[in-house]
Scaffold this motif. Structure first.
Motif, PDB file in Angstrom:
ATOM      1  N   PRO A 180       0.825  -1.210   0.000  1.00 18.94           N
ATOM      2  CA  PRO A 180       0.000   0.000   0.000  1.00 18.94           C
ATOM      3  C   PRO A 180       0.858   1.259   0.000  1.00 18.94           C
ATOM      4  O   PRO A 180       2.021   1.230   0.429  1.00 18.94           O
ATOM      5  CB  PRO A 180      -0.774  -0.127   1.313  1.00 18.94           C
ATOM      6  CG  PRO A 180       0.200  -0.800   2.230  1.00 18.94           C
ATOM      7  CD  PRO A 180       0.994  -1.756   1.366  1.00 18.94           C
ATOM      8  N   PRO A 181       0.322   2.375  -0.462  1.00 21.07           N
ATOM      9  CA  PRO A 181       1.008   3.659  -0.256  1.00 21.07           C
ATOM     10  C   PRO A 181       1.098   3.964   1.243  1.00 21.07           C
ATOM     11  O   PRO A 181       0.357   3.390   2.040  1.00 21.07           O
ATOM     12  CB  PRO A 181       0.098   4.667  -0.982  1.00 21.07           C
ATOM     13  CG  PRO A 181      -0.691   3.844  -1.937  1.00 21.07           C
ATOM     14  CD  PRO A 181      -0.886   2.520  -1.288  1.00 21.07           C
ATOM     15  N   PRO A 182       1.991   4.844   1.638  1.00 25.35           N
ATOM     16  CA  PRO A 182       2.175   5.111   3.065  1.00 25.35           C
ATOM     17  C   PRO A 182       0.927   5.709   3.716  1.00 25.35           C
ATOM     18  O   PRO A 182       0.171   6.448   3.085  1.00 25.35           O
ATOM     19  CB  PRO A 182       3.337   6.116   3.093  1.00 25.35           C
ATOM     20  CG  PRO A 182       4.025   5.945   1.776  1.00 25.35           C
ATOM     21  CD  PRO A 182       2.959   5.570   0.809  1.00 25.35           C
ATOM     22  N   GLY A 183       0.730   5.365   4.988  1.00 26.15           N
ATOM     23  CA  GLY A 183      -0.324   5.979   5.785  1.00 26.15           C
ATOM     24  C   GLY A 183      -1.673   5.314   5.647  1.00 26.15           C
ATOM     25  O   GLY A 183      -1.898   4.438   4.803  1.00 26.15           O
ATOM     26  N   ALA A 184      -2.595   5.746   6.524  1.00 26.87           N
ATOM     27  CA  ALA A 184      -3.946   5.186   6.525  1.00 26.87           C
ATOM     28  C   ALA A 184      -4.680   5.482   5.217  1.00 26.87           C
ATOM     29  O   ALA A 184      -5.420   4.642   4.708  1.00 26.87           O
ATOM     30  CB  ALA A 184      -4.722   5.746   7.715  1.00 26.87           C
ATOM     31  N   LYS A 185      -4.469   6.691   4.685  1.00 28.59           N
ATOM     32  CA  LYS A 185      -5.090   7.023   3.404  1.00 28.59           C
ATOM     33  C   LYS A 185      -4.580   6.103   2.303  1.00 28.59           C
ATOM     34  O   LYS A 185      -5.330   5.735   1.387  1.00 28.59           O
ATOM     35  CB  LYS A 185      -4.807   8.478   3.046  1.00 28.59           C
ATOM     36  CG  LYS A 185      -5.467   8.938   1.747  1.00 28.59           C
ATOM     37  CD  LYS A 185      -5.151  10.378   1.427  1.00 28.59           C
ATOM     38  CE  LYS A 185      -5.864  10.825   0.152  1.00 28.59           C
ATOM     39  NZ  LYS A 185      -5.457  10.015  -1.014  1.00 28.59           N
ATOM     40  N   GLY A 186      -3.310   5.719   2.386  1.00 26.74           N
ATOM     41  CA  GLY A 186      -2.760   4.808   1.394  1.00 26.74           C
ATOM     42  C   GLY A 186      -3.450   3.456   1.410  1.00 26.74           C
ATOM     43  O   GLY A 186      -3.674   2.849   0.362  1.00 26.74           O
ATOM     44  N   VAL A 187      -3.805   2.986   2.614  1.00 29.50           N
ATOM     45  CA  VAL A 187      -4.528   1.714   2.706  1.00 29.50           C
ATOM     46  C   VAL A 187      -5.899   1.839   2.055  1.00 29.50           C
ATOM     47  O   VAL A 187      -6.346   0.938   1.335  1.00 29.50           O
ATOM     48  CB  VAL A 187      -4.654   1.281   4.179  1.00 29.50           C
ATOM     49  CG1 VAL A 187      -5.508   0.015   4.286  1.00 29.50           C
ATOM     50  CG2 VAL A 187      -3.284   1.038   4.787  1.00 29.50           C
TER      51      VAL A 187
END
Length: 259
Positions: A217-224
């Protein structure tokens, strides 16, 4: 150092996705098999997908039956309504509906779970300890999605056929005997077999895509969250592409009944 070309950047994820699928198949036969995790994930995917699959298949089957009934009436072939609608449900609608619901409900949950573990560095910690995250976490989830797809495809087939029968016979005043007889005259066991093969392959594909995006995933919660959305969209595209290929092969290899 020369930057990779756009083609290379585009093809790299495809190769990584394929490699993950191969690793999942290979590690399925490696011991110990995580039976408890597999059972738990199978129950979870079934629980979140069963009712939506059944409810979603009813309008699918009804729409196909109503459309084919109108077309066959225009061409004076009302007796073939059952054959056309049931074969369309068995070969196309049921596995497609199953795949969409498995991808949307089960695949998104799998991707979110693995993505959360990745950004919390649980996956990296498992690798440091010498534990394969693919064998421990990914294999049970992907197999659970493939197994659940097989079962739900049968459910979708029964519900879709029943819905098509109801709307054709009860709503449009069709003949029950002609509806069933036309299907029996054309249908083959291979129609059910190819439907189940499609469902299992769709479930496996959706599981691999969900696992790949969850592990990268991309970094961070938004990435998830972005990874979950990407997993669902990619799964839908691959499902329709694979369905096209399998349908074309089936029509070329398996002759129609009576030929």
């Amino acid at each position: 150092m020369t930057a990779p070309s756009p083609v290379t950047r585009a093809l790299t994820p495809v190769g990584q996705l394929f490699a993950l699928g191969v690793d999942i198949v290979r590690m399925t036969f490696r011991r110990p098999f995580q039976l408890g995790e597999y059972i738990e994930q199978t129950w979870f995917v079934t629980k979140v997908s069963a009712l939506p699959t059944a409810l979603f298949t009813i309008p699918f089957g009804a729409t196909i039956a109503l459309l084919l009934a109108e077309l066959t009436r225009q061409f004076g072939a009302q007796s073939q309504t059952g054959a056309g609608s049931v074969l369309a449900i068995v070969q196309q609608a049921a596995p497609i509906v199953t795949a969409l619901l498995i991808s949307g409900a089960g695949g998104s949950a799998v991707c979110a779970d693995l993505g959360a573990r990745t950004i919390r560095e649980e996956i990296a910690a498992m690798e440091v300890l010498g534990i394969s995250p693919i064998q421990r976490l990914v294999v049970p989830r992907v197999l659970a999605m493939a197994t659940t797809a097989l079962v739900l495809n049968g459910l979708a087939t029964v519900v879709g056929v029943a819905g098509g029968y109801f709307f054709n016979v009860v709503v449009q005043g069709g003949t029950p005997g002609a509806y069933i007889a036309s299907f029996s005259a054309i249908a083959q066991v291979s129609d059910i077999v190819v439907s189940e093969v499609k469902a299992a392959l769709f479930g496996f594909t959706a599981g691999v895509v969900a696992a790949y995006r969850g592990l990268n995933p991309p970094p961070g919660a938004k990435g998830v969250g972005d990874a979950v959305n990407q997993a669902v969209v990619i799964s839908f595209v691959l499902v329709f592409l694979i369905n096209l290929i399998l349908t074309a092969l089936y029509l070329q290899i398996v002759p129609p009944k009576g030929v």
